[in-house]
Design a protein around this motif. Sequence first.
Motif: not given
Length: 227
Positions: A1-26
Amino acid sequence: MLAERLPLPTPTPVRVGKPSQLFEHTWAIARWVEGEPADRGPITRMEAAETLACFLSALHHQAPADAPTSQSRGIPLAEVQQIDHWFTVVGDYADAEAARQVREKAVAAPAWQGAPLWLHGDLHPANVVVRHGTLAGVIDFGEMCAGDPATDLSAAWILLPVGAATPFFDAYERADEATIARARGWAVLRALTLIEIGQNGRLGLPGGKPTWEPAGYATLERVLATS
């Protein structure tokens, strides 16, 4: 993963959700990067030069053949469209002409001859995080692409305090004179864009961001102070 080799904090995803009837976007939940955007609290400490250089050295590796490219980043400066009108946003004629000369020198510099490298692509004050006056994180990788590292190296003037460009390039180590010249040209374009978007914000126009105008003028001042 890219973030693991970068020496500064980045907004690394910890959860990714798929589109659904409740929310139609990723959607995604990303790690919070603590601090303040540099357009509201600029970098003031010289140590940030080495920090930024280490970050870009870690990022700037050869990109794979299927890496995304951009029509406005990582490309030869001569290919960037709609340039001339940007210089009109600078109120001082002498500064505008000096900026134009920096850009012309950058266009005339030898082109990048290496393989395309991974680029952040959008290193400006609103996309980095500052804490206690120094660089504490990098956010918004939405423009990440492959190409000429000069685009990212323009951050030496966009983000760092006056006088920090030389120690930055000393720490980065891989930039020759042509790359530095191209980076200065990119810094000019970034400065003009920041000024224009900032002016739009001051006038209350859609998409304008008032805090970007002073950041743009500060960038231009640092670029023009470099011989």
